[in-house]
Design a protein around this motif. Structure first.
Motif, mmCIF file in Angstrom:
data_model
loop_
_atom_site.group_PDB
_atom_site.id
_atom_site.type_symbol
_atom_site.label_atom_id
_atom_site.label_comp_id
_atom_site.label_asym_id
_atom_site.label_seq_id
_atom_site.Cartn_x
_atom_site.Cartn_y
_atom_site.Cartn_z
ATOM 1 N N PHE A 182 -21.357 10.631 9.815
ATOM 2 C CA PHE A 182 -20.079 10.198 9.239
ATOM 3 C C PHE A 182 -19.288 11.429 8.816
ATOM 4 C CE2 PHE A 182 -21.998 6.131 9.217
ATOM 5 C CZ PHE A 182 -21.077 5.165 8.841
ATOM 6 N N VAL A 183 -18.033 11.503 9.240
ATOM 7 C CA VAL A 183 -17.133 12.579 8.825
ATOM 8 C C VAL A 183 -16.001 11.961 8.011
ATOM 9 C CG1 VAL A 183 -15.561 14.402 9.562
ATOM 10 C CG2 VAL A 183 -17.685 14.008 10.824
ATOM 11 N N ALA A 184 -15.824 12.424 6.782
ATOM 12 C CA ALA A 184 -14.735 11.951 5.937
ATOM 13 C C ALA A 184 -13.512 12.820 6.159
ATOM 14 C CB ALA A 184 -15.150 11.988 4.469
ATOM 15 N N ALA A 185 -12.388 12.201 6.501
ATOM 16 C CA ALA A 185 -11.106 12.893 6.614
ATOM 17 C C ALA A 185 -10.310 12.545 5.360
ATOM 18 C CB ALA A 185 -10.374 12.461 7.876
ATOM 19 N N ILE A 186 -10.285 13.466 4.407
ATOM 20 C CA ILE A 186 -9.743 13.199 3.069
ATOM 21 C C ILE A 186 -8.253 13.499 3.063
ATOM 22 C CG2 ILE A 186 -9.966 13.737 0.612
ATOM 23 C CD1 ILE A 186 -12.834 14.721 1.263
ATOM 24 N N ASN A 187 -7.452 12.450 3.107
ATOM 25 C CA ASN A 187 -6.010 12.570 3.313
ATOM 26 C C ASN A 187 -5.204 12.357 2.032
ATOM 27 O OD1 ASN A 187 -7.116 9.877 3.656
ATOM 28 N ND2 ASN A 187 -5.034 9.184 4.033
ATOM 29 N N GLY A 188 -5.661 12.907 0.921
ATOM 30 C CA GLY A 188 -4.943 12.723 -0.338
ATOM 31 C C GLY A 188 -5.934 12.625 -1.480
ATOM 32 N N PHE A 189 -5.675 11.725 -2.418
ATOM 33 C CA PHE A 189 -6.562 11.584 -3.577
ATOM 34 C C PHE A 189 -7.930 11.048 -3.165
ATOM 35 C CE2 PHE A 189 -2.358 11.154 -5.687
ATOM 36 C CZ PHE A 189 -2.482 12.180 -6.592
ATOM 37 N N ALA A 190 -8.974 11.710 -3.642
ATOM 38 C CA ALA A 190 -10.351 11.226 -3.507
ATOM 39 C C ALA A 190 -10.940 11.286 -4.910
ATOM 40 C CB ALA A 190 -11.152 12.076 -2.538
ATOM 41 N N LEU A 191 -10.825 10.172 -5.609
ATOM 42 C CA LEU A 191 -11.180 10.145 -7.022
ATOM 43 C C LEU A 191 -12.247 9.094 -7.282
ATOM 44 C CD1 LEU A 191 -7.570 10.275 -8.522
ATOM 45 C CD2 LEU A 191 -9.101 12.193 -8.049
ATOM 46 N N GLY A 192 -13.121 9.347 -8.234
ATOM 47 C CA GLY A 192 -14.138 8.378 -8.609
ATOM 48 C C GLY A 192 -14.947 7.934 -7.412
ATOM 49 N N GLY A 193 -14.968 6.613 -7.180
ATOM 50 C CA GLY A 193 -15.710 6.087 -6.042
ATOM 51 C C GLY A 193 -15.239 6.635 -4.715
ATOM 52 N N GLY A 194 -13.989 7.089 -4.651
ATOM 53 C CA GLY A 194 -13.481 7.685 -3.415
ATOM 54 C C GLY A 194 -14.150 9.008 -3.115
ATOM 55 N N LEU A 195 -14.305 9.851 -4.137
ATOM 56 C CA LEU A 195 -15.015 11.112 -3.929
ATOM 57 C C LEU A 195 -16.489 10.847 -3.666
ATOM 58 C CD1 LEU A 195 -15.168 14.134 -3.771
ATOM 59 C CD2 LEU A 195 -15.258 14.235 -6.273
ATOM 60 N N GLU A 196 -17.049 9.851 -4.340
ATOM 61 C CA GLU A 196 -18.443 9.498 -4.088
ATOM 62 C C GLU A 196 -18.627 9.034 -2.643
ATOM 63 O OE1 GLU A 196 -20.418 7.937 -8.117
ATOM 64 O OE2 GLU A 196 -18.541 6.904 -7.655
ATOM 65 N N LEU A 197 -17.652 8.305 -2.120
ATOM 66 C CA LEU A 197 -17.720 7.869 -0.727
ATOM 67 C C LEU A 197 -17.669 9.068 0.213
ATOM 68 C CD1 LEU A 197 -17.757 5.412 1.216
ATOM 69 C CD2 LEU A 197 -15.250 5.458 1.131
ATOM 70 N N PHE B 270 -7.088 9.045 0.178
ATOM 71 C CA PHE B 270 -8.295 8.670 0.911
ATOM 72 C C PHE B 270 -8.815 7.402 0.247
ATOM 73 C CE2 PHE B 270 -13.023 9.123 1.024
ATOM 74 C CZ PHE B 270 -13.199 8.955 2.382
ATOM 75 N N VAL B 271 -9.302 7.544 -0.966
ATOM 76 C CA VAL B 271 -9.629 6.413 -1.852
ATOM 77 C C VAL B 271 -9.428 6.920 -3.271
ATOM 78 C CG1 VAL B 271 -11.454 4.909 -2.747
ATOM 79 C CG2 VAL B 271 -11.273 5.311 -0.289
ATOM 80 N N ALA B 272 -8.559 6.254 -4.024
ATOM 81 C CA ALA B 272 -8.218 6.740 -5.357
ATOM 82 C C ALA B 272 -9.128 6.174 -6.441
ATOM 83 C CB ALA B 272 -6.762 6.427 -5.676
ATOM 84 N N GLY B 273 -10.277 5.621 -6.047
ATOM 85 C CA GLY B 273 -11.235 5.131 -7.027
ATOM 86 C C GLY B 273 -11.662 3.709 -6.767
ATOM 87 N N ALA B 274 -12.341 3.131 -7.732
ATOM 88 C CA ALA B 274 -12.773 1.738 -7.647
ATOM 89 C C ALA B 274 -11.708 0.846 -8.266
ATOM 90 C CB ALA B 274 -14.102 1.553 -8.364
ATOM 91 N N ASP B 275 -11.758 -0.416 -7.915
ATOM 92 C CA ASP B 275 -10.828 -1.395 -8.470
ATOM 93 C C ASP B 275 -11.337 -1.806 -9.858
ATOM 94 O OD1 ASP B 275 -9.154 -3.545 -9.041
ATOM 95 O OD2 ASP B 275 -8.979 -4.096 -6.929
ATOM 96 N N ILE B 276 -10.802 -1.155 -10.882
ATOM 97 C CA ILE B 276 -11.317 -1.296 -12.245
ATOM 98 C C ILE B 276 -11.238 -2.729 -12.748
ATOM 99 C CG2 ILE B 276 -10.983 -0.553 -14.639
ATOM 100 C CD1 ILE B 276 -9.894 2.109 -13.432
ATOM 101 N N SER B 277 -10.236 -3.461 -12.301
ATOM 102 C CA SER B 277 -10.046 -4.827 -12.805
ATOM 103 C C SER B 277 -11.239 -5.724 -12.504
ATOM 104 C CB SER B 277 -8.780 -5.448 -12.196
ATOM 105 O OG SER B 277 -8.901 -5.566 -10.782
ATOM 106 N N GLU B 278 -12.012 -5.379 -11.472
ATOM 107 C CA GLU B 278 -13.138 -6.226 -11.084
ATOM 108 C C GLU B 278 -14.346 -6.098 -12.007
ATOM 109 O OE1 GLU B 278 -12.600 -7.162 -6.353
ATOM 110 O OE2 GLU B 278 -14.190 -5.787 -6.977
#
Length: 260
Positions: free
Chosen positions: A101-116, A62-70
């Motif tokens: 808003f409905v989140a369809a979580i299709n895999g990893f939802a980590l960090g900012g992804g779970l927050e989203l 879904f979203v595996a987190g934030a882009d840490i490099s930034e």
């Protein structure tokens, strides 16, 4: 509007939004957050949009987190600005949107992804989804509302355990503790999310917006939820949809709501 990291489609009054960075497991970078903020504004301002289905591209995340490099070199001030901008422009904006808003979580939802996902009003997860807040492994804590929303959804003890251990949990456990509404096979994920939105879209749009406002107030310590509910309830009496809903009920027919 053209997006670099999102794919959007408006179909049958549902705005489909796919975070489209599969090679980066759909990680949230600055550009993606800006585009998500624009999507929320578009959804709120567009009458044809009655609901939003949010998911990630590919089968892994879904979203595996934030882009840490930034933000690897940020200082305290920059960290505060990062969290403040993200919360105000995206995460809080989604939670307080007048459109569900409905989140369809299709895999990893980590960090900012779970927050989203937690900022969305409903969450459906595929059976293979993994959810977690691993920020403490980076010397951080969740900064996009994760400590607050997770605590409200699953309780203080479970929230602290997830945050402090940084452990991922399965979709099955997430459903058990109230973090997601449904867990379904991956092949049924989008269909289940569409089914929820289909039911919601049959209801009065202004009543749905009022329900979002009132239920949000229930978990906001700074407001009196009962007072918010009274006002939201009363305001519904001034809508054409209220008159249509009552007329349809008395005439034993299906209502035809217009959102006015």
């Amino acid at each position: 509007m053209e997006y670099q990291n999102l794919h959007t489609e408006l179909k049958d009054n549902t705005l489909y939004v796919t975070i489209n960075r599969p090679l980066k497991l759909n990680a949230l970078n600055r550009q993606t957050l800006q585009e998500l903020a624009a999507v929320v504004t578009y959804a709120n301002e567009t009458r044809e949009v009655l609901g939003v289905l949010l998911t990630g591209a590919g089968e892994k995340a879904f979203v595996a987190g934030a882009d840490i490099s930034e933000f690897a070199d940020f200082d305290i001030e920059q960290g505060a600005q990062l969290a403040r901008d993200g919360q105000n422009n995206v995460f809080n904006a989604i939670e307080s949107s007048s459109k569900p808003f409905v989140a369809a979580i299709n895999g990893f939802a980590l960090g900012g992804g779970l927050e989203l996902a937690m900022a969305c009003h409903l969450r459906v997860a595929s059976e293979n989804a993994k959810l977690g807040l691993p920020e403490v492994t980076l010397g951080l804590i969740p900064g996009y509302g994760g400590t607050q929303r997770l605590t409200k959804l699953v309780g203080k003890g479970r929230a602290f355990e997830m945050i402090a251990t940084a452990d991922m949990i399965s979709a099955e456990k997430a459903e058990k503790i109230g973090l997601v509404n449904y867990v379904v096979p991956a092949s049924e994920l989008i269909g289940t999310a569409e089914g929820l939105l289909s039911k919601i879209k049959q209801r009065a749009p202004q009543a749905i917006a009022a329900a979002i406002t009132a239920t949000n107030a229930a978990v906001d310590a700074a407001t009196n939820g009962y007072d918010i509910e009274i006002k939201a309830f009363a305001d519904c009496f001034g809508t054409a949809d209220f008159k249509e809903g009552v007329s349809a009920f008395l005439e034993k027919r299906k209502p035809s709501f217009t959102g006015s």
